[in-house]
Design a protein around this motif. Structure first.
Motif, PDB file in Angstrom:
ATOM      1  N   PRO A   1      16.444  -3.983  -1.105  1.00 39.59           N
ATOM      2  CA  PRO A   1      17.037  -3.519   0.432  1.00 39.59           C
ATOM      3  C   PRO A   1      16.298  -4.385   1.279  1.00 39.59           C
ATOM      4  O   PRO A   1      14.798  -4.585   1.467  1.00 39.59           O
ATOM      5  N   GLU A   2      17.424  -4.397   2.357  1.00 36.24           N
ATOM      6  CA  GLU A   2      16.771  -4.764   4.071  1.00 36.24           C
ATOM      7  C   GLU A   2      15.216  -4.255   4.505  1.00 36.24           C
ATOM      8  O   GLU A   2      15.268  -3.052   4.822  1.00 36.24           O
ATOM      9  N   ASP A   3      15.437  -4.888   5.372  1.00 35.78           N
ATOM     10  CA  ASP A   3      13.453  -4.117   6.022  1.00 35.78           C
ATOM     11  C   ASP A   3      13.655  -3.248   7.060  1.00 35.78           C
ATOM     12  O   ASP A   3      15.285  -3.254   7.715  1.00 35.78           O
ATOM     13  N   GLU A   4      13.271  -1.705   6.833  1.00 39.61           N
ATOM     14  CA  GLU A   4      13.364  -1.161   7.126  1.00 39.61           C
ATOM     15  C   GLU A   4      12.698   0.058   8.211  1.00 39.61           C
ATOM     16  O   GLU A   4      12.511   0.851   9.361  1.00 39.61           O
ATOM     17  N   GLY A   5      11.921  -1.469   9.245  1.00 44.55           N
ATOM     18  CA  GLY A   5      10.746  -1.153  10.121  1.00 44.55           C
ATOM     19  C   GLY A   5       9.886  -1.064  10.030  1.00 44.55           C
ATOM     20  O   GLY A   5       9.328  -1.773   8.475  1.00 44.55           O
TER      21      GLY A   5
ATOM     22  N   VAL B   1      -3.386   5.384  -2.727  1.00 41.75           N
ATOM     23  CA  VAL B   1      -3.441   3.583  -1.881  1.00 41.75           C
ATOM     24  C   VAL B   1      -2.747   2.401  -2.317  1.00 41.75           C
ATOM     25  O   VAL B   1      -1.525   2.136  -1.037  1.00 41.75           O
ATOM     26  N   ARG B   2      -3.149   1.844  -3.062  1.00 42.00           N
ATOM     27  CA  ARG B   2      -2.354   1.096  -3.742  1.00 42.00           C
ATOM     28  C   ARG B   2      -0.519   1.024  -3.966  1.00 42.00           C
ATOM     29  O   ARG B   2      -0.264   0.152  -3.775  1.00 42.00           O
ATOM     30  N   ALA B   3      -0.676   1.885  -4.675  1.00 46.23           N
ATOM     31  CA  ALA B   3       0.628   2.973  -4.512  1.00 46.23           C
ATOM     32  C   ALA B   3       1.640   3.313  -3.677  1.00 46.23           C
ATOM     33  O   ALA B   3       3.085   2.124  -3.173  1.00 46.23           O
ATOM     34  N   LEU B   4       1.010   3.367  -2.337  1.00 41.07           N
ATOM     35  CA  LEU B   4       1.632   3.346  -0.997  1.00 41.07           C
ATOM     36  C   LEU B   4       1.642   1.599  -0.511  1.00 41.07           C
ATOM     37  O   LEU B   4       3.410   1.505  -0.200  1.00 41.07           O
ATOM     38  N   CYS B   5       0.981   1.202  -0.544  1.00 40.41           N
ATOM     39  CA  CYS B   5       0.968  -0.269  -0.119  1.00 40.41           C
ATOM     40  C   CYS B   5       2.276  -0.904  -0.785  1.00 40.41           C
ATOM     41  O   CYS B   5       3.066  -1.496  -0.267  1.00 40.41           O
TER      42      CYS B   5
ATOM     43  N   ASP C   1       4.675   0.351  -2.625  1.00 40.59           N
ATOM     44  CA  ASP C   1       5.608   1.133  -1.987  1.00 40.59           C
ATOM     45  C   ASP C   1       7.090   0.501  -0.594  1.00 40.59           C
ATOM     46  O   ASP C   1       7.423   0.094  -0.406  1.00 40.59           O
ATOM     47  N   LEU C   2       6.040   0.626   0.202  1.00 38.25           N
ATOM     48  CA  LEU C   2       6.486   0.320   1.836  1.00 38.25           C
ATOM     49  C   LEU C   2       6.448  -0.834   1.965  1.00 38.25           C
ATOM     50  O   LEU C   2       7.390  -1.499   2.475  1.00 38.25           O
ATOM     51  N   LEU C   3       5.692  -2.254   1.317  1.00 34.93           N
ATOM     52  CA  LEU C   3       5.716  -3.125   0.985  1.00 34.93           C
ATOM     53  C   LEU C   3       7.082  -3.957   0.477  1.00 34.93           C
ATOM     54  O   LEU C   3       7.607  -4.560   0.897  1.00 34.93           O
TER      55      LEU C   3
ATOM     56  N   LYS D   1       8.673  -2.549   4.869  1.00 34.30           N
ATOM     57  CA  LYS D   1       8.564  -1.869   6.141  1.00 34.30           C
ATOM     58  C   LYS D   1       7.143  -2.378   6.428  1.00 34.30           C
ATOM     59  O   LYS D   1       6.229  -2.426   5.137  1.00 34.30           O
ATOM     60  N   SER D   2       6.959  -3.035   7.620  1.00 31.56           N
ATOM     61  CA  SER D   2       5.608  -2.649   8.105  1.00 31.56           C
ATOM     62  C   SER D   2       4.774  -1.556   8.497  1.00 31.56           C
ATOM     63  O   SER D   2       5.831  -0.704   8.830  1.00 31.56           O
ATOM     64  N   PHE D   3       3.296  -1.129   7.971  1.00 33.77           N
ATOM     65  CA  PHE D   3       3.032  -0.123   8.413  1.00 33.77           C
ATOM     66  C   PHE D   3       1.766  -0.283   8.979  1.00 33.77           C
ATOM     67  O   PHE D   3       0.728  -0.521   8.678  1.00 33.77           O
ATOM     68  N   ARG D   4       0.907   1.052   9.266  1.00 28.82           N
ATOM     69  CA  ARG D   4      -0.020   1.439   9.857  1.00 28.82           C
ATOM     70  C   ARG D   4      -0.905   2.686   9.592  1.00 28.82           C
ATOM     71  O   ARG D   4      -0.342   3.336   9.301  1.00 28.82           O
TER      72      ARG D   4
END
Length: 125
Positions: free
Chosen positions: A30-34, A53-57, A59-61, A65-68
């Motif tokens: 999918p395209e970048d989602e912000g 934390v590994r699953a979260l990273c 999924d987002l990567l 998505k970039s994330f904080r």
């Protein structure tokens, strides 16, 4: 001799198929989602926190998505925080910290879809 050439051709064919499959997978992403802000309340989850934390990273990567990550924890959860710091540094990121859960955190998360709350505290019944 023919068997060796056949083996070489088979290896090249399999390598070409692997490259093609990886390219198709890349195109189907999918395209970048912000950007997303993650609020994590770990509550002494040393045994589970690394997998979470590994699953979260991952999924987002994968979703682009970039994330904080903001960890909401007090000093009694030092081991959990150490694990989170180690994992985030491997990702090239530095987590932020809050020492207490803000009173209006549920309202902020419900009203703003750029925040995601992950509350690992045990539910009070």
């Amino acid at each position: 001799m023919v068997a060796h050439l056949t083996m070489i051709l088979l290896i090249y064919f399999l390598a070409a198929m692997a490259v093609h499959a990886m390219h198709q997978r890349h195109l189907s992403r999918p395209e970048d989602e912000g950007f997303e802000q993650i609020l994590l309340i770990p509550s002494n989850q040393e045994q589970r926190i690394e997998g979470i934390v590994r699953a979260l990273c991952r999924d987002l990567l994968y979703r682009g998505k970039s994330f904080r990550l903001t960890v909401i924890a007090d000093r009694t959860e030092a081991e959990t925080i150490t694990i989170i710091e180690k994992l985030m540094r491997r990702q090239g990121m530095e987590p932020m910290y809050l020492s207490a859960v803000p009173a209006d955190i549920e309202q902020v998360v419900q009203n703003d879809d750029t925040f995601r709350l992950i509350d690992l505290r045990e539910s009070r019944r």
